[in-house]
Design a protein around this motif. Structure first.
Motif, short mmCIF file in Angstrom:
data_model
loop_
_atom_site.label_atom_id
_atom_site.label_comp_id
_atom_site.label_asym_id
_atom_site.label_seq_id
_atom_site.Cartn_x
_atom_site.Cartn_y
_atom_site.Cartn_z
N PRO A 96 0.73 -0.98 0.02
CA PRO A 96 0.12 0.10 -0.09
C PRO A 96 0.76 1.35 -0.09
O PRO A 96 0.33 2.37 -0.38
N GLN A 97 1.98 1.01 0.40
CA GLN A 97 2.86 2.57 0.54
C GLN A 97 3.80 2.53 -0.55
O GLN A 97 4.52 3.63 -0.69
N ASP A 98 4.09 1.42 -1.26
CA ASP A 98 5.37 1.45 -2.23
C ASP A 98 4.84 0.42 -3.45
O ASP A 98 4.89 -0.68 -3.39
N ASN A 99 4.46 0.88 -4.69
CA ASN A 99 4.08 0.36 -5.64
C ASN A 99 5.36 -0.75 -6.30
O ASN A 99 4.99 -1.59 -7.05
N ASN A 100 6.53 -0.35 -5.97
CA ASN A 100 7.56 -1.09 -6.29
C ASN A 100 7.65 -2.47 -5.54
O ASN A 100 8.48 -3.46 -5.89
N ILE A 101 7.00 -2.60 -4.50
CA ILE A 101 6.93 -3.67 -3.69
C ILE A 101 5.78 -4.66 -3.90
O ILE A 101 4.83 -3.99 -3.95
N ILE A 102 6.01 -5.80 -4.24
CA ILE A 102 4.76 -6.58 -4.30
C ILE A 102 4.71 -7.87 -3.48
O ILE A 102 5.96 -8.57 -3.43
N ALA A 103 3.73 -8.49 -2.83
CA ALA A 103 3.65 -9.54 -2.25
C ALA A 103 3.05 -10.54 -3.40
O ALA A 103 2.06 -10.45 -3.73
N ILE A 104 3.83 -11.66 -3.29
CA ILE A 104 3.41 -12.67 -4.33
C ILE A 104 3.32 -14.08 -3.54
O ILE A 104 4.17 -14.59 -2.92
N GLY A 105 2.00 -14.50 -3.61
CA GLY A 105 1.66 -15.96 -3.00
C GLY A 105 2.24 -16.93 -4.08
O GLY A 105 1.90 -16.84 -5.31
N MET A 106 2.56 -18.11 -3.49
CA MET A 106 3.35 -18.83 -4.28
C MET A 106 2.67 -20.38 -4.20
O MET A 106 2.09 -20.67 -3.10
N GLU A 107 2.81 -21.09 -5.36
CA GLU A 107 2.26 -22.37 -5.32
C GLU A 107 2.73 -23.35 -4.08
O GLU A 107 2.06 -24.26 -3.78
N ASP A 108 4.06 -23.17 -3.58
CA ASP A 108 4.73 -24.13 -2.67
C ASP A 108 4.31 -23.40 -1.36
O ASP A 108 5.02 -23.78 -0.32
#
Length: 1136
Positions: A890-902
C-alpha cells in the motif's frame, strides 16, 4: 528586537511567574507585546477592572487598528455603560458615553444615537432587544465568549496567545550551566565552589589566598565571554520591517491579505473600517486566526506598530506548568460526530450553508432539484424541481439539447453574501437565481442562458461595489453578470479547455478572479478586457478547485488527476508556486476529491469513503472520520461559516451533519421543534446582526433594500447567553442506532427473491473470442472498464464509450461496451507453464492505481503489461514455484507480495528485480493476500484454510489461525480461502466454499454465514461493495446472494434465471467463478462465469438498490432512489 532577545523575555516571564511576581509578569507582557495572557484578561473582566482591562489591551492594539480591535473595545465599553445604567448611576453612564463611546459615533452615528436613547429609559431592559439582559456576572461571561473569538481572529494577536514549551526554571538552568562552565575554566577548581554573585564571572580562589590568573581562551572549549557581560543576544540583527507589496502584484498573484471571502464563493467589497451603511463588515463575526505571518493593518503610530510586529518562532506553545492558556486549536474543535441524517432522495451534487443562519443548508442534486434544510429541526424548508422558467428566451441550442435529453444536474449551488439570494449552475447552459426570505420562501429572480454546454461553477463578487454573479462553463469562458438585472458585464476568454472552477477575490482594492480548467491551467483575470494575467499549472493537471481561508490570507487548491492522484496544496501567491503539499491521499481517488476550509486553521477533504482533516500549518493528516460509515468514495462536504457543523454526502442519497460540541448544542435547541414555531429562536441563534445589532436593534426594513446594499449581520452578543441557557436546559440525547443494533432487533426477515430479468438490469458483455472460463475479473479503478483473465491465459478488456447517453463513460448495464484492443490487434496473453496446462494452473492479477499497467500470471512467469498497448513490459519470477496471488504494497508500488504455489509468500521489489524476503507459515498454496495500511499488516490465506498475519515492517509472523468450521463439520477445513479488508481496514472478510465470515484484527470470528435454504450451494466467490455496506456473493449453482456487511443477513437473492437465458440455465451448470464490485457504484457488480461469459448487473430503475432488511410486519422496507450523478451529467467536464 532579535529572536534571542524575544526568547529572553519569555524566560523572564517564566521566572517571574514561578517567583510569584504577579503584577510584574503582566506588566512585562503588556510592555513587550509578546504574549497576551488570556487568563489574566478574563480575570480582570470578571472583576470589572475596566481600566486595567484597557491598559493591558493597549500593549497589543488600539481602537483604530482594525475592525476586530474596534469591536473589542466597543464590547468592553458597552458593557461598562450598561452596568452603570443597571446600577442607576446616570452620571457615570453619561461619562462613559461621552468619554468612551463617542469615538464610535464617527463610524456609526445611528448606533451612538441608539445607545444614547437608553439613558431616557427607566430600565434599559425596556428595549425589546435588551429584555433578556441578565445579571452582571452572566452578562460579563457572555461578553467574554465574544471577546475571545475577536481576539483569536485579530491578526495583531497572531502568535501572541501561546508561549513556547520549555522545562521549568529554564533561566535558572541556563545560569547554572554557565556557572558550571566558568567553574571548569578555573585554574584550581574546588569540589564545592561557593557562588556568591552573578554580577561577575565565577573563579575559585587559590589555596594561598591569592587570585588565580585570568582564564585564557581554550580552543577546545571555545572563546570565553568577557567578564560581567551576556553574549550578544542581538547578534541576529534587528527586526526587519514588513514591506508592503506593489498594487501591480497581480502578476505574481499578489501577496497581501483580504478578509472577506468565506468559502471562496463570495468576493465581498474592499476592506476598510468605513464602508457603505449596509456593509458594516468591520463588525462581522470574527473568524479564528490563521497561522500565516505578516500584518494586515497600518497605523500612524509607527512605534506602536513596530512593537506589535515583533514576530516569534512558529513552533511556540505554552509553558509547562504555567497557568497561561493552552493552544486554542485542537482536533476536538472539528465537527466529527454524526448529529443528523437527512434523506434527500437523489444524489447530492452541491452543498452550501447559509452565511448567517448557521443551520440552514442549501442542497442541489443530480436530477436538477434544490432543497433548503433546517438541519436542526430536520425540516425541509423549501424544495424546487428543475424547470426552465421561460423556454422561449432560451437559445435554440439549449432547446434542442433539452428535447434530446431532458435530464439535468446541479453542478454548483451557493448563497449570496448576505443569504437573501442564491444561485444555481446547471449541467446544461442554465443559471437560475432565487431570492430567499427567513420564512423559507423562494421566489424566481433571474434565469440566464449563460454558457454553451455545462455551467461548471458559480460565485458572487463585488467589482466596483456592484453585486455580480461570475460563472464558467464548457465553452471555455468565464462570464460576469449583473446580479440584479442579469445583463452580461464581462466575458473572459483564453482557456483552451472547459473551465472547471472559479474563485473571485481581491487584494489592495484590486478585484480579480482565479479560474481553473480541466487541462490543469490556472489563470487570473482583472475586470477588464486585457486577458489573463497569470498562467500556471495546477498539481494533477485536471480538475482543480481553489479557495481562500475565511480571512482571505491563505490560498489553497485541491485537484485530482485523470489517474486518480489527488493533490491538496497551499500556494505562495507572490511567486505563483506551491508552498505546501498535504499528504494523506493514500489510495487512488475514486472521483474528484472535494475540499473545504474552516476556522482559518483546518482543511477537510472527502477521500477513501471518509473525511480527512489537516492543520493548515502541518503537511501530515491530522485526523479522519468515516462518519459511522455509508459515505461514498469521494464524499462532497461543506462547513458552516462558524465551523461547528459539517455537511457530508452519503452513498444512499442522503446527507450527514457532523458537529463539534458547539454544533451539537446549537442543534439540540431545535431538536423536535417545529421550525415555524421556533423561527424566532433559530434566527436569534443563527442570524448575525450588524454593529447596531450588538444591542439587538435590527432595521427590519433592510430586507426591502437593493441586494447589494443589504445589511450584513453579526451574532448578537447579549442575547446569546440566554439562548445558551435555553440550550443547556433543553438538551435531548441524540440517538444514533447502528446497523447491527437495528438488525438484532428484527426478528422476522423477508428478502426479495429476484428470478426474472425484468426485476433487474443485466448485460452480457460481447465476446467474439474463444470462450474460456473466467478465473479473474476486476473493474479498472476509474470504473470505466472491466478486465477479465480467462483460464486460457488471455485477458479481455471491455470499455464503455462516452456518448450522449453516457457522457461520463461509466460502466453500466444499459449500454453495451466495446471489447477493446489496440490498433495493432495485440492480445494480452500470459506466459504458460511447461508442466501444466493453462486450465490447470492458478491465475492471479493485480492492476496499478492509475490503470496504466496490469500484472498477471497463469502458471508461468509473472508478466507486466501496458494497458494502452497490451505490450509486455517485463517478466519475472519464472516457475517453479508458480505465482498464485499478487498484491501491491500500500505504500510502495515497487513492492509486491506474491503468493506462491509452494505455500510461501515472496516479497519482491520490481525496481531492483530482487526478492527481499520469503514468508513461510502456510501448508498449501497461497490463495489470498490483503494489506491493511492502518494496521500495518499483511493477511494471507491459503488452500489449507488458514489465516496468517504478518507485520509489514519486519515481515515477522504475528498470528496464525484456521478458519472456523461450520456446525457439524468434524474434520478440519481445506480448500481455497480468500480474504479482503473492509474499508475500515480493521475487519476482514473471509471467503471459503463453506462460508462467508467477518474476522477482527486478532483473527477472532465475529460473525459467519453458512450455505443453507435457498442458497445451499457452495460459495464460489464474494467481495465487499465499494461502500463496505454489502457483501456480494456468488454460488456454485449460479445464484447470487447480497448480504448486509455488518450482520451478514441476506438482503436479496438473485436466481440464475434473472441474468442468464433459459436455454443456458437448462443446458449448462454455469456459475459465477468470480464476482467484481464497481469501485464507485455500490449497487453495480460484474460476474465472471464458468462458461466464459461476463455479466454486468444493476438493480432495476424502480428499486435502484439491492433489497432491504424488512420486518415480519410489513415485509420489505422501501428503498431510496439512487441514480448515479455521472449518468445524468451531459457535460464532458468531470462531475464535481
Amino acid at each position: 528586537m532579535s529572536s534571542l532577545s524575544r526568547e529572553l523575555v519569555f524566560l523572564i516571564l517564566q521566572f517571574l511567574d514561578e517567583e510569584k511576581f504577579k503584577e510584574t509578569v503582566h506588566k512585562l507582557e503588556q510592555e513587550s507585546g509578546f504574549f497576551f495572557n488570556m487568563k489574566y484578561f478574563e480575570d480582570q473582566i470578571q472583576a470589572g477592572e475596566w481600566e486595567e482591562v484597557e491598559r493591558y489591551l493597549t500593549g497589543f492594539t488600539k481602537v483604530e487598528d482594525n475592525r476586530y480591535s474596534m469591536k473589542i473595545f466597543f464590547e468592553i465599553r458597552k458593557q461598562k455603560y450598561l452596568e452603570a445604567l443597571d446600577k442607576n448611576d446616570r452620571p457615570k453612564a453619561v461619562e462613559i458615553l461621552v468619554k468612551d463611546l463617542k469615538v464610535f459615533a464617527s463610524f456609526n452615528e445611528d448606533l451612538f444615537k441608539e445607545i444614547t436613547q437608553l439613558l431616557t429609559l427607566e430600565n434599559f431592559r425596556q428595549n425589546e432587544q435588551l429584555s433578556k439582559y441578565g445579571d452582571t456576572k452572566s452578562a460579563r461571561n457572555i461578553m467574554l465568549v465574544e471577546l475571545k473569538k475577536l481576539i483569536e481572529a485579530n491578526p495583531l494577536f497572531r502568535d501572541k496567545l501561546t508561549l513556547p514549551t520549555f522545562k521549568a526554571s529554564r533561566l535558572r538552568t541556563l545560569i547554572n550551566q554557565s556557572l558550571n562552565w566558568q567553574h571548569q575554566l578555573c585554574k584550581n577548581p574546588r569540589p564545592n565552589p561557593d557562588i556568591k554573585t552573578l554580577f561577575t564571572d565565577h573563579t575559585c580562589s587559590s589555596s594561598n589566598g591569592t587570585r588565580p590568573p585570568p582564564p585564557i581562551n581554550n580552543p577546545l572549549a571555545g572563546p570565553v565571554p568577557k567578564p560581567g557581560t551576556f553574549p550578544p543576544l542581538g547578534a541576529h540583527g534587528p527586526f526587519q520591517p514588513v514591506v508592503s507589496p506593489s498594487p501591480s502584484a497581480i502578476a505574481g498573484w499578489m501577496s497581501s491579505a483580504n478578509h472577506s471571502i468565506p468559502h471562496a464563493a463570495v468576493a465581498a467589497g474592499p476592506p476598510g473600517i468605513v464602508q457603505a451603511p449596509g456593509a458594516a463588515s468591520f463588525l462581522k463575526h470574527p473568524r479564528t486566526p490563521t497561522g500565516a505571518s505578516g500584518m494586515d493593518y497600518q497605523t500612524a503610530d509607527s512605534e506602536h506598530l513596530m512593537k506589535r510586529l515583533r514576530v516569534g518562532q512558529s513552533d511556540e506553545v505554552s509553558f509547562s506548568g504555567s497557568t497561561h492558556s493552552p493552544n486554542i486549536y485542537s482536533p476536538d474543535d472539528l465537527p466529527k460526530s454524526v448529529a443528523r441524517n437527512l434523506s434527500q432522495g437523489s444524489n447530492v451534487m452541491s452543498l452550501d450553508f447559509h452565511p448567517q443562519q448557521q443551520t440552514v443548508l442549501l442542497v442541489g442534486t443530480n436530477v436538477g432539484d434544490i432543497s433548503i434544510w433546517e438541519v436542526g429541526s430536520r425540516e425541509r424548508l423549501a424544495h424546487k424541481n428543475f424547470k426552465v422558467w421561460d423556454i422561449s428566451a432560451c437559445s435554440m441550442q439549449l432547446q434542442t439539447t433539452l428535447v434530446k435529453d431532458a435530464t439535468i444536474s446541479v453542478n454548483r449551488c451557493i448563497w449570496g453574501p448576505d443569504g437573501s439570494i442564491l444561485g444555481i449552475a446547471f449541467s446544461k447552459h442554465i443559471v437560475q437565481m432565487y431570492t430567499y426570505n427567513p420564512a423559507g420562501e423562494l421566489r424566481h429572480h433571474l434565469e440566464i442562458d449563460a454558457h454553451i454546454g455545462g455551467v461548471n461553477d458559480i460565485a458572487f463578487a463585488h467589482p466596483n461595489k456592484q453585486l455580480c454573479v461570475v460563472t464558467c462553463g464548457d465553452d471555455k469562458t468565464i462570464k460576469v453578470w449583473d446580479a440584479v438585472a442579469g445583463r452580461r458585464l464581462y466575458i473572459f476568454e483564453g482557456h483552451e479547455a472547459s473551465v472547471y472552477s472559479i474563485c473571485p477575490h481581491y487584494k489592495e482594492n484590486i478585484q480579480f478572479i482565479f479560474s481553473t480548467a480541466i487541462d490543469g491551467k490556472i489563470k487570473a483575470w482583472l475586470y477588464d478586457c486585457l486577458g489573463s494575467r497569470v498562467d500556471y499549472d495546477a498539481p494533477g493537471l485536471w480538475c482543480t478547485t481553489m479557495a481562500y481561508s475565511a480571512d482571505g490570507t491563505r490560498l489553497f487548491s485541491c485537484g485530482t488527476s485523470k489517474e486518480g492522484e489527488s493533490h491538496l496544496v497551499e500556494w505562495n501567491e507572490s511567486e505563483g508556486a506551491v508552498k505546501r503539499t498535504y499528504a494523506g491521499f493514500r489510495k487512488r481517488s475514486l472521483g474528484v476529491v472535494q475540499f473545504d476550509t474552516t476556522r482559518n486553521h483546518f482543511l477537510a477533504a472527502g477521500d477513501e469513503f471518509q473525511i480527512k482533516f489537516w492543520d493548515m500549518d502541518n503537511c501530515n493528516i491530522l485526523t479522519s472520520t468515516d462518519a459511522d460509515g455509508g459515505l461514498p468514495a469521494s464524499p462532497r462536504l461543506r462547513f458552516n461559516k462558524e465551523g461547528s457543523l459539517l455537511a457530508v454526502t452519503t452513498s444512499d442519497n442522503g446527507i450527514k451533519i457532523l458537529a463539534n460540541t458547539d454544533g451539537q448544542r446549537l442543534l439540540r435547541m431545535l431538536e423536535g421543534r417545529s421550525f415555524e414555531g421556533f423561527r424566532s429562536l433559530s434566527e436569534a441563534v443563527n442570524v448575525k446582526p450588524a454593529i447596531s445589532g450588538s444591542l439587538g436593534i435590527v432595521n427590519v426594513s433592510a430586507a426591502a433594500a437593493p441586494i447589494h446594499e443589504r445589511t450584513e449581520r453579526i451574532q448578537q452578543s447579549l442575547s446569546i447567553g440566554n439562548l445558551v441557557a435555553t440550550m443547556e436546559g433543553s438538551r435531548v440525547a441524540d440517538v444514533k442506532p447502528r446497523i447491527s443494533d437495528n438488525a438484532d432487533r428484527i426478528k422476522g426477515w423477508k428478502f426479495p427473491d429476484i428470478a426474472d430479468s425484468a426485476q433487474l438490469k443485466t448485460l452480457r458483455l460481447p465476446d467474439p473470442l474463444t470462450a474460456s472460463k473466467v478465473v479473474r475479473l476486476l473493474y479498472t479503478n476509474s470504473g470505466l472498464a472491466l478486465l477479465a483473465l480467462a483460464s486460457n491465459a488471455v485477458h479481455k478488456l471491455w470499455k464503455w464509450q462516452r456518448n450522449e447517453r453516457n457522457p461520463s463513460g461509466k460502466s453500466t448495464a444499459t449500454i453495451i461496451p466495446q471489447l477493446w484492443q489496440p490498433s495493432n490487434g495485440a492480445v494480452m496473453s500470459n506466459d504458460l507453464s511447461e508442466s501444466k496446462s493453462a486450465e490447470e494452473s492458478a491465475a492471479c492479477i493485480a492492476l496499478s492505481k492509475n490503470d496504466s499497467y496490469v500484472m498477471s500470471a497463469s502458471g508461468g512467469k509473472v508478466s507486466l503489461f501496458n494497458m494502452m498497448t497490451f505490450k509486455v513490459m517485463t517478466t519475472f519470477m519464472p516457475p517453479p514455484p508458480a505465482a498464485t496471488y499478487l498484491a501491491f504494497h500500500p505504500q510502495d508500488n515497487n513492492i509486491i507480495a506474491i503468493g506462491m504455489e509452494d505455500s510461501t509468500i515472496q516479497i519482491y521489489n520490481v525496481r531492483v528485480d530482487e526478492v527481499k524476503t520469503v514468508l513461510k507459515g502456510h501448508h498449501k498454496q497461497i490463495t489470498g493476500l490483503a494489506f491493511s495500511q492502518n494496521l500495518n499488516v499483511l493477511v494471507s490465506s491459503g488452500a489449507d484454510a488458514q489465516l496468517c498475519v504478518w507485520n509489514i515492517d519486519g515481515w515477522e509472523k504475528k498470528k496464525t489461525k484456521s478458519i472456523q468450521a461450520p456446525p457439524g463439520h468434524t474434520s478440519p477445513l481445506i480448500g481455497e480461502t480468500k480474504v479482503q479488508f473492509h474499508n475500515d481496514q480493521s475487519h476482514l472478510l473471509v471467503i471459503h466454499e463453506s462460508q462467508i465470515a467477518v474476522y477482527d484484527t486478532q483473527l477472532e470470528c465475529l460473525r459467519s454465514w453458512y450455505p443453507r435454504d435457498s442458497l445451499s450451494a457452495p460459495v464460489a466467490s464474494a467481495i465487499y461493495s465499494c461502500d463496505g455496506l454489502l457483501v456480494l456473493t456468488g454460488f456454485c449453482d449460479g445464484a447470487i446472494g447480497i448480504f448486509d456487511a455488518d450482520s451478514l443477513r441476506l438482503r436479496c437473492r438473485i436466481a440464475p434465471s434473472a441474468y442468464m437465458s433459459s436455454s443456458i440455465v437448462s443446458s449448462s451448470s454455469a456459475f459465477p467463478v468470480v464476482i467484481a464490485a464497481h469501485p464507485s457504484d455500490p449497487s453495480q457488480f460484474a460476474l465472471g462465469m464458468s462458461d466464459g461469459a461476463v455479466h454486468v448487473i444493476e438493480p432495476s430503475d424502480a428499486e435502484q438498490k439491492w433489497g432491504s432488511l424488512g420486518s415480519q410486519d410489513n415485509g420489505i422496507l422501501p428503498s431510496n432512489p439512487s441514480s448515479s450523478a455521472l449518468n445524468s451529467q451531459p457535460s464532458e467536464t468531470p462531475s464535481r
